[in-house]
Structure formats: structure tokens, C-alpha cells
Enzyme design. Structure first.
Site, PDB file in Angstrom:
ATOM      1  N   ASN A  72       0.853  -1.189   0.000  1.00 21.33           N
ATOM      2  CA  ASN A  72       0.000   0.000   0.000  1.00 21.33           C
ATOM      3  C   ASN A  72       0.886   1.235   0.000  1.00 21.33           C
ATOM      4  O   ASN A  72       2.034   1.182   0.451  1.00 21.33           O
ATOM      5  CB  ASN A  72      -0.863   0.003   1.272  1.00 21.33           C
ATOM      6  CG  ASN A  72      -1.784   1.213   1.367  1.00 21.33           C
ATOM      7  OD1 ASN A  72      -2.400   1.617   0.372  1.00 21.33           O
ATOM      8  ND2 ASN A  72      -1.881   1.807   2.555  1.00 21.33           N
ATOM      9  N   HIS A 122       0.818   5.058   1.631  1.00 18.57           N
ATOM     10  CA  HIS A 122       0.124   5.835   2.660  1.00 18.57           C
ATOM     11  C   HIS A 122       0.761   7.222   2.734  1.00 18.57           C
ATOM     12  O   HIS A 122       1.983   7.344   2.744  1.00 18.57           O
ATOM     13  CB  HIS A 122       0.243   5.116   4.013  1.00 18.57           C
ATOM     14  CG  HIS A 122      -0.457   5.846   5.112  1.00 18.57           C
ATOM     15  ND1 HIS A 122      -1.829   5.851   5.229  1.00 18.57           N
ATOM     16  CD2 HIS A 122       0.006   6.611   6.121  1.00 18.57           C
ATOM     17  CE1 HIS A 122      -2.172   6.587   6.270  1.00 18.57           C
ATOM     18  NE2 HIS A 122      -1.077   7.066   6.830  1.00 18.57           N
ATOM     19  N   SER A 128       4.773   6.666   2.486  1.00 15.13           N
ATOM     20  CA  SER A 128       5.399   5.386   2.798  1.00 15.13           C
ATOM     21  C   SER A 128       4.748   4.287   1.979  1.00 15.13           C
ATOM     22  O   SER A 128       3.521   4.253   1.835  1.00 15.13           O
ATOM     23  CB  SER A 128       5.200   5.032   4.278  1.00 15.13           C
ATOM     24  OG  SER A 128       5.634   6.068   5.130  1.00 15.13           O
ATOM     25  N   ASP A 146      -2.337   0.199   8.225  1.00 15.54           N
ATOM     26  CA  ASP A 146      -1.113   0.987   8.025  1.00 15.54           C
ATOM     27  C   ASP A 146       0.020   0.596   8.973  1.00 15.54           C
ATOM     28  O   ASP A 146       0.832   1.446   9.361  1.00 15.54           O
ATOM     29  CB  ASP A 146      -1.407   2.489   8.172  1.00 15.54           C
ATOM     30  CG  ASP A 146      -2.472   2.970   7.195  1.00 15.54           C
ATOM     31  OD1 ASP A 146      -2.541   2.414   6.086  1.00 15.54           O
ATOM     32  OD2 ASP A 146      -3.230   3.896   7.538  1.00 15.54           O
TER      33      ASP A 146
HETATM   34  C1  GAR Z   1      -3.101   9.147  -2.072  1.00 16.33           C
HETATM   35  O1  GAR Z   1      -2.562  10.314  -1.498  1.00 16.33           O
HETATM   36  C2  GAR Z   1      -2.851   7.947  -1.185  1.00 16.33           C
HETATM   37  O2  GAR Z   1      -1.598   7.981  -0.531  1.00 16.33           O
HETATM   38  C3  GAR Z   1      -3.961   8.082  -0.190  1.00 16.33           C
HETATM   39  O3  GAR Z   1      -5.076   8.509  -0.933  1.00 16.33           O
HETATM   40  C4  GAR Z   1      -4.629   9.214  -2.093  1.00 16.33           C
HETATM   41  C5  GAR Z   1      -5.205   8.531  -3.304  1.00 16.33           C
HETATM   42  O4  GAR Z   1      -4.984   9.282  -4.477  1.00 16.33           O
HETATM   43  N1  GAR Z   1      -4.208   6.841   0.464  1.00 16.33           N
HETATM   44  C6  GAR Z   1      -4.710   6.736   1.685  1.00 16.33           C
HETATM   45  O5  GAR Z   1      -5.030   7.686   2.370  1.00 16.33           O
HETATM   46  C7  GAR Z   1      -4.858   5.310   2.179  1.00 16.33           C
HETATM   47  N2  GAR Z   1      -5.387   5.287   3.496  1.00 16.33           N
HETATM   48  P1  GAR Z   1      -5.062   8.591  -5.911  1.00 16.33           P
HETATM   49  O6  GAR Z   1      -6.418   7.874  -5.980  1.00 16.33           O
HETATM   50  O7  GAR Z   1      -5.012   9.717  -6.873  1.00 16.33           O
HETATM   51  O8  GAR Z   1      -3.914   7.656  -6.044  1.00 16.33           O
END
Ligand code: GAR
Length: 186
Positions: free
Chosen positions: A102, A104, A131, A140
């Protein structure tokens, strides 16, 4: 090359980075718990296989069983979560142990869960970041395999920090996945 499924819930910009910078792996499926996720349309336009099943009205074990079928149908050997906002069960994460990662938007172990950018700013941190980590049952909390740091600048709000971190995510995630796949084949 390792066959990867990317799981998304929304925009899918990290999925797009993983597809466009693929090295040593192939994204063979983009899957979602949100049939309307914007990233699915992009993936379809790109000619990638997609799968989506709304979680409403479907119990989690059942939803995960359907997902597993789709993963098997596409010969998937590794899963990359990219803005996938649903917690996977212990059964699922154990079944895929060591083969699910994943990204994060924080410097783990700081700020697991949601609202990471506000929390970093409110804490007065000098840096934020992202990360890539292994996924386990606990949110996480799996081993971190790569991190990138960005500065927090005076006057930053959560949106400003989020876009600086997101640019770093798009660099980090494809490289980290590539290195991880190569190391786990060797
Ligand atoms: C990203 O910033 C990712 O790191 C975060 O959501 C966004 C998704 O953007 N993920 C989390 O918060 C996971 N808990 P994207 O759909 O444009 O890749």
C-alpha cells in the site's frame, strides 16, 4: 514479469503512475470497490482489464471472495493498493501475506489512518511524506519498504501539503514496487 492488480477507490493517480512507470511488473487488472471511481475509466481507456463491485449489500467475506476470483482469472501474483479506502480482512491479508503493498500519505509509523496532512501540520512537523508498506490486518502497520520525505513549508495547508506529497508518491510507488517485485522473485 510479475502480474499486478491495483486496487483503487477514487481518482487513481497513483494507479496511473504505476501503469505508466511499470518496470519488472505488469498491471493486468485495476479493481475497485467503487464502480464510479474515476481511475476505472482511465484504465478502461488505456485498454486495461477492470473489475468493480460495490460493497453496499455485499458482506465483506463475500466481496473478498469475488475479488479473489477476479484476481485468479487474471493470474495476479501481487496486489498494490492505491487510494483503496476499504480495510481488508485478516483472512484476505493473510492469504496474500508478503504479496500486498500500500501507499500511505505520511511518514509511517506517524499518522496511520486518515487526515494525515492536517495532523502533520498541527504537530508542527518540519517534513511530511509518504510510505510504501506491506499490508497486514492492522491498518497501516505492516513493514515499511520505502519512504519519501517532503518539506512542510510555512503557510502550508492540508491541500498544499497533499499535492507536494502526491507528487512524491507518484515517483516513489513505481520504484518501490519495481524493487520489491525484483527482490521477491530473486
Ligand atoms: C493518495 O494520497 C494515497 O496515498 C492516499 O489517498 C490518495 C489517493 O490518491 N491513500 C490513503 O489515504 C490510504 N489510506 P489517488 O487515488 O489519486 O492515487
Amino acid at each position: 514479469a510479475r502480474r499486478v492488480a491495483v486496487l483503487i477507490s477514487g481518482r487513481g493517480s497513483n494507479m496511473r503512475a504505476l501503469v505508466e512507470q511499470a518496470d519488472g511488473y505488469d498491471v493486468v487488472l485495476v479493481a475497485s470497490n467503487k464502480p464510479q471511481a474515476a481511475g476505472l475509466a482511465w484504465a478502461e481507456g488505456r485498454g486495461l482489464a477492470t473489475w468493480a463491485l460495490d460493497t453496499r449489500g455485499v458482506a465483506k467475506p463475500e466481496w473478498e471472495a469475488f475479488l479473489d476470483e477476479a484476481l485468479a482469472d487474471h493470474g495476479v501474483g501481487m496486489i498494490a493498493l492505491a487510494g483503496f479506502m476499504r480495510l481488508l480482512s485478516g483472512d484476505f491479508t493473510r492469504r496474500w501475506a508478503g504479496r500486498i503493498v500500500n501507499i500511505h500519505p505520511s511518514l509511517l509509523p506517524k499518522y496511520r489512518g486518515l487526515d494525515t496532512h492536517n495532523r502533520a501540520i498541527e504537530a508542527g512537523d518540519a517534513a511530511g511524506g509518504c510510505s510504501v508498506h506491506l499490508v497486514t490486518e492492522e491498518l497501516d502497520a505492516g513493514d515499511v519498504i520505502a519512504q519519501a520525505e517532503v518539506p512542510i513549508l510555512p503557510g502550508d495547508d492540508a491541500d498544499a501539503l497533499a499535492s507536494r506529497v502526491l507528487a512524491a508518491e507518484h515517483q516513489l510507488y513505481p520504484r518501490a514496487l519495481s524493487a520489491f517485485v525484483k527482490a521477491s522473485i530473486a
